[in-house]
Design a protein around this motif. Structure first.
Motif, PDB file in Angstrom:
ATOM      1  N   GLN A 171      36.762  39.378  34.781  1.00  0.00           N
ATOM      2  CA  GLN A 171      38.133  39.880  34.627  1.00  0.00           C
ATOM      3  C   GLN A 171      38.603  40.635  35.873  1.00  0.00           C
ATOM      4  O   GLN A 171      37.884  41.447  36.432  1.00  0.00           O
ATOM      5  CB  GLN A 171      38.214  40.805  33.408  1.00  0.00           C
ATOM      6  CG  GLN A 171      39.642  41.230  33.121  1.00  0.00           C
ATOM      7  CD  GLN A 171      39.712  42.155  31.921  1.00  0.00           C
ATOM      8  OE1 GLN A 171      39.037  41.911  30.926  1.00  0.00           O
ATOM      9  NE2 GLN A 171      40.516  43.196  32.016  1.00  0.00           N
TER      10      GLN A 171
ATOM     11  N   HIS B  90      41.150  43.119  38.252  1.00  0.00           N
ATOM     12  CA  HIS B  90      41.670  44.475  38.171  1.00  0.00           C
ATOM     13  C   HIS B  90      42.999  44.475  37.418  1.00  0.00           C
ATOM     14  O   HIS B  90      43.786  43.529  37.540  1.00  0.00           O
ATOM     15  CB  HIS B  90      41.860  45.005  39.589  1.00  0.00           C
ATOM     16  CG  HIS B  90      42.238  46.455  39.656  1.00  0.00           C
ATOM     17  ND1 HIS B  90      43.530  46.887  39.498  1.00  0.00           N
ATOM     18  CD2 HIS B  90      41.492  47.564  39.877  1.00  0.00           C
ATOM     19  CE1 HIS B  90      43.560  48.214  39.618  1.00  0.00           C
ATOM     20  NE2 HIS B  90      42.336  48.649  39.848  1.00  0.00           N
TER      21      HIS B  90
ATOM     22  N   GLN C 162      45.807  45.774  37.839  1.00  0.00           N
ATOM     23  CA  GLN C 162      47.040  45.562  38.598  1.00  0.00           C
ATOM     24  C   GLN C 162      47.174  44.135  39.117  1.00  0.00           C
ATOM     25  O   GLN C 162      48.217  43.768  39.649  1.00  0.00           O
ATOM     26  CB  GLN C 162      47.104  46.557  39.768  1.00  0.00           C
ATOM     27  CG  GLN C 162      47.399  47.970  39.293  1.00  0.00           C
ATOM     28  CD  GLN C 162      46.998  49.025  40.311  1.00  0.00           C
ATOM     29  OE1 GLN C 162      46.035  48.849  41.057  1.00  0.00           O
ATOM     30  NE2 GLN C 162      47.737  50.124  40.340  1.00  0.00           N
ATOM     31  N   GLU C 163      46.139  43.345  38.977  1.00  0.00           N
ATOM     32  CA  GLU C 163      46.214  41.970  39.466  1.00  0.00           C
ATOM     33  C   GLU C 163      46.349  40.953  38.341  1.00  0.00           C
ATOM     34  O   GLU C 163      46.468  39.753  38.600  1.00  0.00           O
ATOM     35  CB  GLU C 163      44.982  41.652  40.320  1.00  0.00           C
ATOM     36  CG  GLU C 163      45.086  42.277  41.690  1.00  0.00           C
ATOM     37  CD  GLU C 163      43.819  42.152  42.491  1.00  0.00           C
ATOM     38  OE1 GLU C 163      42.828  41.599  41.967  1.00  0.00           O
ATOM     39  OE2 GLU C 163      43.818  42.612  43.644  1.00  0.00           O
TER      40      GLU C 163
ATOM     41  N   VAL D  97      36.345  51.910  43.997  1.00  0.00           N
ATOM     42  CA  VAL D  97      36.807  50.559  43.646  1.00  0.00           C
ATOM     43  C   VAL D  97      38.247  50.544  43.123  1.00  0.00           C
ATOM     44  O   VAL D  97      38.693  49.554  42.566  1.00  0.00           O
ATOM     45  CB  VAL D  97      35.876  49.906  42.585  1.00  0.00           C
ATOM     46  CG1 VAL D  97      34.505  49.647  43.169  1.00  0.00           C
ATOM     47  CG2 VAL D  97      35.777  50.746  41.332  1.00  0.00           C
ATOM     48  N   GLU D  98      38.970  51.652  43.306  1.00  0.00           N
ATOM     49  CA  GLU D  98      40.353  51.763  42.829  1.00  0.00           C
ATOM     50  C   GLU D  98      40.469  51.495  41.336  1.00  0.00           C
ATOM     51  O   GLU D  98      41.440  50.921  40.856  1.00  0.00           O
ATOM     52  CB  GLU D  98      41.289  50.824  43.609  1.00  0.00           C
ATOM     53  CG  GLU D  98      41.358  51.166  45.087  1.00  0.00           C
ATOM     54  CD  GLU D  98      42.228  50.203  45.875  1.00  0.00           C
ATOM     55  OE1 GLU D  98      43.240  49.737  45.336  1.00  0.00           O
ATOM     56  OE2 GLU D  98      41.875  49.924  47.048  1.00  0.00           O
TER      57      GLU D  98
ATOM     58  N   ASN E 257      37.813  48.267  32.341  1.00  0.00           N
ATOM     59  CA  ASN E 257      37.113  47.021  32.649  1.00  0.00           C
ATOM     60  C   ASN E 257      36.883  46.832  34.145  1.00  0.00           C
ATOM     61  O   ASN E 257      36.458  45.768  34.568  1.00  0.00           O
ATOM     62  CB  ASN E 257      37.889  45.821  32.096  1.00  0.00           C
ATOM     63  CG  ASN E 257      37.651  45.654  30.623  1.00  0.00           C
ATOM     64  OD1 ASN E 257      37.867  46.593  29.869  1.00  0.00           O
ATOM     65  ND2 ASN E 257      37.185  44.494  30.206  1.00  0.00           N
ATOM     66  N   TRP E 258      37.210  47.856  34.923  1.00  0.00           N
ATOM     67  CA  TRP E 258      36.983  47.752  36.364  1.00  0.00           C
ATOM     68  C   TRP E 258      36.035  48.836  36.866  1.00  0.00           C
ATOM     69  O   TRP E 258      35.365  48.671  37.879  1.00  0.00           O
ATOM     70  CB  TRP E 258      38.329  47.806  37.109  1.00  0.00           C
ATOM     71  CG  TRP E 258      38.214  47.391  38.535  1.00  0.00           C
ATOM     72  CD1 TRP E 258      38.173  48.226  39.619  1.00  0.00           C
ATOM     73  CD2 TRP E 258      38.093  46.058  39.067  1.00  0.00           C
ATOM     74  NE1 TRP E 258      38.032  47.494  40.779  1.00  0.00           N
ATOM     75  CE2 TRP E 258      37.993  46.165  40.471  1.00  0.00           C
ATOM     76  CE3 TRP E 258      38.058  44.790  38.490  1.00  0.00           C
ATOM     77  CZ2 TRP E 258      37.862  45.054  41.287  1.00  0.00           C
ATOM     78  CZ3 TRP E 258      37.920  43.674  39.324  1.00  0.00           C
ATOM     79  CH2 TRP E 258      37.837  43.826  40.699  1.00  0.00           C
ATOM     80  N   CYS E 259      35.992  49.951  36.123  1.00  0.00           N
ATOM     81  CA  CYS E 259      35.156  51.100  36.518  1.00  0.00           C
ATOM     82  C   CYS E 259      33.686  50.679  36.600  1.00  0.00           C
ATOM     83  O   CYS E 259      33.167  50.003  35.717  1.00  0.00           O
ATOM     84  CB  CYS E 259      35.329  52.214  35.489  1.00  0.00           C
ATOM     85  SG  CYS E 259      34.165  53.574  35.661  1.00  0.00           S
TER      86      CYS E 259
END
Lengths: 306, 423
Positions: free
Chosen positions: A49, A51, A53-54, A175-176, A191-193
């Motif tokens: 998955q 980020h 924002q993408e 990793v923003e 889901n990005w952390c």
């Protein structure tokens, strides 16, 4: 050495090495065996998955659907997860009247329920400090106070995410996975952390919480109205924080902590709206922010009546 | 081959031919040794596997199996990571005398320090990875496919300098070993500029790692400009201490000649850096306690205990005593002539810095918390097992690297001899 090399077929040394390698490989497989149950719960879609924002709106819909199904599967609860966006012309601010807060911690409890916190840890995004009158130095505060409140020699200071305009937690994330939204809320993409906890070390307000284990919540206690960036049940191993109840406030409701406050100590609203109550407080009360010297520029204000 | 090459190396042997031979020879060397070597490697493998198993349990059940909490969110792993960066940086202390001052004794053993840097960086990366809640998402950090928060996050700087340092040292060691194996003189144009780069780079890895903590305004214990210089001086104590121990072990366990000159220079380096380290410590302690105020709470917790909580007090005082004893031993004029005394001094210095740059630095940053709560932390079995596993893996890498490098460096193993053997 040389006679070993010249021997035709398999030498004893090679055979011993072969046995050693086989035993080593078997021990290795045994050692990592606990990972198999963990790996079985990971889906390729989740792994790949993108980020927050993408994600395109269509991809987001698929993700939300998957998360709803996962909640059903893992917790047995029917939930609706949406992704409310910031409204134009809105910047959220919070103010807290220290003169009338009685330290009952209803806000912290409401936060715990609303945000689907792990039941065992009793987590909440809010910590309430009991402070001796005569000092604003939080070194003299106490969070584990007991007995009837309010005590006559004390005042009470709830602390939660200050939604800083200059947030140290956002700067340090490698990793923003955490950023500031247009309406002033500092969000985390669960889901990005990657779970490095650098943001937790950087936050001067103890506002971040880590999911040390998979949250355990009984099916009937799960708050069914959920937001992607706010109160959905978080995965194990990721950071989370107060989002001013984004799933409510972006739809015109008030945060759960404010709704739960019995004394009306809490004021929430749009800092850009000159007619709002929060603007009235900022203009007419003696207002201060926590740890101003750190330059974090909080959007969370404290005030006294006199 | 009908006629064995009498002169070395055969001009017709291209890299395409000799490089695979070199790699193969290294692999053979790495799996051969006496019973002591096998016992050591099997022991380390066992510890590493126990650590791997503990890590698998941690990934499956969550970081909740450790004793870390929202109050003390970094523990034994990051403490070891910080110390290990110093060890990697300290490895370069052999490079400076060798290349800057053209010390010949150092040239022969400089690779011992560079290999230490490689092993230590691998351990650093290991300690960071086991500290992640979601190691499966490490790819989120890859520039291009993930999101690399450069240049704002100091962690991204750390990723760059640590991996850069690893590549630099792999290049230097790999090139020197390959050329020695082929019996060629290494071309200074290919590696000397990289050696000088590695000196600057070694400083950068520890500076950036210090900045990681130093830049956090909300943590007064770390938010001091002295942190980076203190990191460097302590690195230049622990690095040489470990290298001296490795050199003494090589002397004792193998037939390779380790010159007295190299050890003497390392002792001289330690004599200076350990005193500067103590001076900086005194300076910091003075600032904390003479000024007073609430921002000194962490230092009070560390050195004397706070409100009845004092888990770190015995640790930090043993660190100070060990470092002082090491300094006294090192100041003895003839210490390098007395192996037992020297080894004792190095062990004391190494252990003292490990405590100080590990638990003594990381934990007080979290105690008291930013809201002045005191939640103590003691690592549990899982954390000790995982940490021991990474240490074991690092020592395996270092042992194998030395096992491969020494015979090639001494000329005992070479392409020429290999060709003759096969002829």
């Amino acid at each position: 050495m040389t006679d070993v090399k010249k021997t035709s077929g398999i030498s004893r040394r090679t055979a011993v090495k072969g046995i050693g390698a086989t035993l080593g490989a078997a021990a290795f497989a045994k050692a990592i065996a606990p990972l198999t149950s963990w790996a079985a719960n990971q889906s390729i879609d989740e792994f790949l998955q993108k980020h927050y924002q993408e994600l395109t709106p269509a991809q987001m819909q698929k993700v939300l659907k998957r998360l709803e199904e996962d909640t059903k599967k893992d917790y047995g609860a029917e939930v609706t997860i949406t992704d409310p966006k910031p409204q134009p012309g809105v910047k959220f601010g919070y103010a807290l009247n220290l003169s009338i807060c009685v330290g009952c911690r209803k806000c912290a409890q409401a936060c715990h329920v609303e945000n689907n916190h792990d039941r065992k840890s009793g987590n909440s995004y809010i910590r309430v400090l009991e402070m001796k009158k005569g000092s604003l130095d939080i070194e003299h505060g106490k969070v584990d106070y007991k007995g009837p409140v309010p005590k006559s020699d004390s005042f009470y200071m709830p602390v939660q995410c200050q939604q800083c305009d200059n947030p140290p937690c956002v700067d340090v994330c490698p990793v923003e996975a955490t950023w500031k939204e247009k309406d002033g809320i500092v969000a985390v993409d669960y889901n990005w952390c990657i779970g490095c906890r650098y943001c937790e070390a950087a936050c001067p307000y103890h506002a971040r919480r880590f999911n040390w284990t998979k949250p355990e919540i009984p099916q009937e206690e799960i708050t069914p109205v959920q937001g992607y960036l706010s109160n959905r049940v978080r995965p194990q191993g990721v950071m989370e924080k107060c989002t001013f109840c984004m799933h409510k406030t972006r739809n015109g409701e008030l945060p759960a902590c404010l709704q739960a406050c019995p004394t009306g100590a809490r004021v929430f609203g749009n800092l850009l709206d000159p007619e709002s109550e929060i603007r009235w407080v900022l203009e007419n009360k003696r207002v201060f922010v926590l740890k101003e010297e750190l330059g974090t520029k909080p959007s969370f204000y404290y005030f006294f009546d006199e | 081959m009908n006629k064995p090459a009498a002169t070395l190396p055969p001009p017709h042997l291209s890299h395409l031919n000799s490089y695979p031979r070199f790699i193969w020879r290294m692999m053979v060397l790495a799996t051969e040794g006496n019973w002591l070597f096998y016992a050591w490697m099997i022991g380390l493998s066992a510890v590493a596997l126990v650590g791997l198993n503990a890590w698998a349990i941690q990934v499956t059940n969550g970081m909740g199996v450790t004793n870390m909490s929202d109050h003390v969110s970094w523990g034994l792993y990051i403490a070891n990571f910080t110390f290990m960066v110093g060890l990697a940086a300290g490895g370069v202390m052999m490079v400076i005398p060798a290349y800057l001052y053209h010390d010949d004794d150092m040239h022969d053993v400089v690779i011992i320090g560079e290999l230490l840097a490689i092993a230590a960086i691998v351990m650093c990366i290991g300690f960071v990875v086991v500290d992640l809640g979601r190691p499966d998402r490490v790819w989120h950090m890859l520039p291009g496919i993930g999101k690399f928060h450069f240049p704002v996050s100091m962690l991204t700087w750390d990723v760059i300098v640590l991996n850069g340092y690893l590549l630099i040292n792999l290049h230097i060691c790999g090139y020197l070993l390959y050329q020695r194996y082929r019996g060629r003189r290494p071309n200074p144009k290919i590696y000397v500029p990289v050696v000088f780069l590695s000196i600057g780079w070694a400083i950068s890895i520890h500076t950036v790692t210090a900045f990681l903590y130093q830049g956090l305004g909300g943590r007064p214990f770390w938010n001091t400009a002295l942190l980076a210089p203190r990191f460097l001086t302590s690195a230049f104590v622990s690095g040489p201490a470990f290298i001296i121990l490795a050199l003494e072990a090589i002397r004792y366990l193998s037939s390779y000649k380790v010159g007295d000159g190299a050890i003497r220079i390392l002792v001289n380096i330690m004599r200076v850096t350990i005193l500067i380290n103590l001076l900086m410590l005194a300076s910091e302690v003075f600032t904390e306690f003479y000024t007073g105020g609430s921002h000194t709470a962490a230092a009070r917790y560390l050195y004397f205990g706070l409100h009845g909580f004092d888990a770190l007090v015995p640790w930090i005082w043993s660190s100070i005593v060990l470092t002082l004893l090491a300094a006294l031993l090192l100041l003895c004029p003839k210490v390098h002539k007395h192996p037992v005394m020297l080894v004792t001094a190095c062990c004391f210095a190494f252990a003292g810095i490990w405590i100080e740059k590990g638990m003594g630095l990381i934990i007080p940053g979290f105690i008291p918390s930013t809201l002045h709560e005191i939640v103590e932390y003691t690592p549990n079995g899982i954390e000790w097992r995982i940490s021991a596993g990474i240490w074991a893996a690092g020592l395996m890498i270092y042992t194998l690297a030395i096992r491969v490098a020494m015979p090639i460096f001494s000329g005992e193993v070479s392409l020429k001899k290999d060709i003759e053997d096969h002829a």
